[in-house]
Design a protein around this motif. Sequence first.
Motif, PDB file in Angstrom:
ATOM      1  N   ARG A  58     -43.915  -1.567   3.881  1.00 18.90           N
ATOM      2  CA  ARG A  58     -43.123  -0.330   3.966  1.00 18.90           C
ATOM      3  C   ARG A  58     -41.674  -0.625   4.332  1.00 18.90           C
ATOM      4  O   ARG A  58     -40.745  -0.057   3.746  1.00 18.90           O
ATOM      5  N   ARG A 111     -40.037  -2.155   1.250  1.00 21.63           N
ATOM      6  CA  ARG A 111     -39.794  -1.129   0.221  1.00 21.63           C
ATOM      7  C   ARG A 111     -38.526  -0.337   0.522  1.00 21.63           C
ATOM      8  O   ARG A 111     -37.666  -0.160  -0.342  1.00 21.63           O
ATOM      9  N   ASP A 112     -38.386   0.112   1.755  1.00 19.65           N
ATOM     10  CA  ASP A 112     -37.204   0.891   2.122  1.00 19.65           C
ATOM     11  C   ASP A 112     -35.942   0.040   2.116  1.00 19.65           C
ATOM     12  O   ASP A 112     -34.872   0.497   1.706  1.00 19.65           O
TER      13      ASP A 112
END
Length: 165
Positions: A102, A105-106
Motif C-alpha cells: 500500500r 502504491r501510493d
Amino acid sequence: MILRRRDQVRLRRLKARDAGPWRALRAEALALHPEAFGETHDPLSGQPLAAFADALEAGLVLGAFDGEDLVGSMALDVTGTQGELRAVYVRPDRRGQGLGRRLLRDLLAEAKRQGVRRLDLSVASTNHPALRFYLAAGFRSAGQPSRALARDGRLLDLIVMTRAL
C-alpha cells in the motif's frame, strides 16, 4: 493478539508534527536492521527534533498509521525525472499485512504526479524478503552487486534495482 482490519490503517504524508513518531520508527528500523539501510545510525540521529521536522517538510515520506501509532514508512527523493526509494520500514508485527504494498502504491502514484520516469533503490543482497517484495513490485536489478555495506566487520553486497514508471 488482536487482529485489525486492513482498512483501519491509514496512509498519509508525514508532516512536521509527525517528527517524533518518525524519529522513533527510524531508530527502531536502524537498531533492528542496520544492514537493510546501509548504515548503523540515521544521519539525523543526535539532531534535535526540529531537524526531523524540517526533513519531513522538505521531502516526501509516507506513513502508515494504526490509530495514532506510526507502524511503517517509505520515502521518495526526486531529482528531475529520477526518483529514489529509501527509508522503507514496516514494524515486524505488522509485516505480511500488505502495508508495504500500500505504501509503495501510493508512493508510485505520487512519483508519477511529480514527473518521475524511473525509480531506483538499493538493497542488501542478504535481505531476501525485501528482494522478493521489490521483484514482485516490478523492480529489476540494474547491474552487478557491489560490496558496499559494512556489517560486523564484513562487507555485504548491495544491489541497485530500478523500475520504469
